[in-house]
Enzyme design. Structure first.
Site, PDB file in Angstrom:
ATOM      1  N   ASP A  20     -44.674  62.088 -15.902  1.00 49.68           N
ATOM      2  CA  ASP A  20     -44.142  62.643 -17.143  1.00 49.68           C
ATOM      3  C   ASP A  20     -45.123  62.548 -18.301  1.00 49.68           C
ATOM      4  OD1 ASP A  20     -41.805  63.556 -16.084  1.00 49.68           O
ATOM      5  OD2 ASP A  20     -40.627  61.801 -16.636  1.00 49.68           O
ATOM      6  N   SER A  49     -33.750  53.397 -12.076  1.00 49.64           N
ATOM      7  CA  SER A  49     -34.394  54.222 -13.095  1.00 49.64           C
ATOM      8  C   SER A  49     -34.026  55.664 -12.776  1.00 49.64           C
ATOM      9  CB  SER A  49     -35.910  54.036 -13.051  1.00 49.64           C
ATOM     10  OG  SER A  49     -36.543  54.929 -13.945  1.00 49.64           O
ATOM     11  N   ASP A  99     -36.330  51.891 -23.044  1.00 48.11           N
ATOM     12  CA  ASP A  99     -37.698  52.083 -23.536  1.00 48.11           C
ATOM     13  C   ASP A  99     -37.716  52.740 -24.916  1.00 48.11           C
ATOM     14  OD1 ASP A  99     -38.752  50.936 -21.293  1.00 48.11           O
ATOM     15  OD2 ASP A  99     -39.314  52.813 -20.320  1.00 48.11           O
TER      16      ASP A  99
END
Length: 407
Positions: free
Chosen positions: A123, A177, A14
């Protein structure tokens, strides 16, 4: 002269894709900032990768000791556990990361801070609440919520990177992840997305082994605390970060601290993940075990409530708030006498108590013993029970009176 944007950079897919995306869509000068909270080998080659993707600079800040001393220790002292299982590994690191992002933004006179947290997760809240509290004037760019962010999958991000001549020096297929720091590592995705599936621990675990594969022989460990802070393992004095490193090794070896949880995220959805927190699980247990000797009944009761409040506050990203400060102040006041040594045995995922000592222990053998001593007269309990049970007796008498009247 171009405006500058600070990118919270991990080096993953990302944030790698975000570098050219920011330059293309906002014409910013991109400055990457990686906050090292103990990610270990994940940081290898990070500066070169960032610059090869178009970043002007890449700061790598080692804040491991600050993380352990100022963020981990308060959570241990509070026994802060979210929803009875999660030891806040990601939650406690995010406010420190936000703080450091703001510090670099001020140093570079940047106009904005960008992060790559998804619009579904916690987050984004933790980063942005921290930034808003410390630098309300800075613009925040949340890539995954930005209308100019058109990627809808890892595959589309990979293709975008290839079009921009970016070679991805890591595996992007068939991977969980993950978020890692010195305290823990989290795993989401793949088979974990269906709560009906058992985790594939042989494929998943990073910090240790499953209890089934742990040694057949247990291992004794001692931890020393001073005023609620761990200061030694097996008699060897060390700083908090080294205590955690040592306990991570021991806990991982014996299958300690593996948690499979379906938790309630702040945004309202449930998510399933597996957390490995070997050293942290041992520290929490050891600290709580020592407090059993030292804290009185009423303080213990109140501290349980405050610990739950502290956990909720940290989980929701509200570190830089008066509530967190006030809650922590209460908790720290309870740690004045939490000094002593705890001993236990690690065995196949279990932490087995094996003794505890403290110069401030409230345990008095002459009182607690079944043998009658000078400090406690068994007959004194009678008057206490009569008063303590008075309300129950009055209620019982009233019920008897009504029953006799046929009501």
């Amino acid at each position: 002269m171009k405006e500058k944007v600070i990118l919270a950079y991990s080096g993953g897919l990302d944030t790698t894709a975000i570098i050219p995306w920011l330059k293309e869509n906002y014409d910013y000068e991109v400055i990457c900032v990686c906050i090292d909270c103990g990610q270990a080998e994940e940081l290898d080659g990070l500066e070169e990768r960032a610059k090869s993707c178009g970043a002007e600079k890449c700061y790598i800040l080692d804040v491991t000791d600050e993380f352990c001393d100022e963020y981990v220790v308060p959570c241990v002292q509070a026994h802060a556990v979210y929803e009875n299982k999660y030891l806040l590994g990601t939650s406690m690191a995010r406010p420190l990361i936000a703080k450091k992002l703001v510090e670099i933004a001020r140093k570079e006179n940047a106009a904005a801070i960008c992060h790559g947290a998804t619009g579904k997760g916690n987050d984004q809240i933790r980063f942005e609440l921290g930034i808003k509290a410390l630098a309300p004037d800075l613009r925040i760019i949340a890539a995954w919520r930005d209308p100019k962010w058109t990627f809808d999958s890892r595959e589309s991000e990979i293709e975008y990177c290839r079009k921009n001549g970016i070679n991805l020096p890591f595996s992007v297929d068939n991977s969980y992840s993950r978020d890692r720091n010195l305290w823990h590592i989290s795993h989401e995705g793949l088979e974990l997305e269906d709560p009906a599936n058992e985790p594939n621990y042989d494929h998943l675990l990073v910090l240790g082994v499953s209890p089934e594969k742990a040694p057949d022989e247990g291992e004794y460990v001692t931890i020393d605390f001073e005023k609620g802070v761990p200061v030694a393992v097996n008699g060897e004095k060390m700083k908090v970060s080294d205590v955690i490193r040592k306990l991570n090794s021991l806990g991982g070896k014996h299958g300690i601290g593996i948690v499979d949880i379906v938790e309630n995220r702040v945004v309202g959805m449930k998510s399933r993940g597996v957390y490995e927190t070997p050293g942290g699980t041992i520290l929490y247990e050891a600290h709580q075990q020592l407090e059993e000797l030292i804290l009185d009944r009423e303080t213990t009761k109140t501290k349980l409530d405050m610990g739950n409040l502290f956990a909720q506050t940290v989980y929701e990203g509200k570190w830089f708030t008066p509530l967190r400060e006030a809650t922590q102040a209460f908790i720290e006041s309870t740690q004045k006498y939490v000094t002593g040594q705890v001993r236990f045995k690690l065995y196949k995922g279990n932490i087995i108590k094996a003794g505890e000592t403290s110069p401030y222990s409230l345990y008095n053998e002459s009182i607690a013993s079944f043998t009658t001593g000078d400090l406690y007269d068994h007959h004194d309990a009678e008057g206490f029970i009569n008063l303590f049970g008075l309300a129950s007796k009055v209620r019982g008498m009233k019920h008897q009176e009504l029953e006799k009247k046929g009501n």
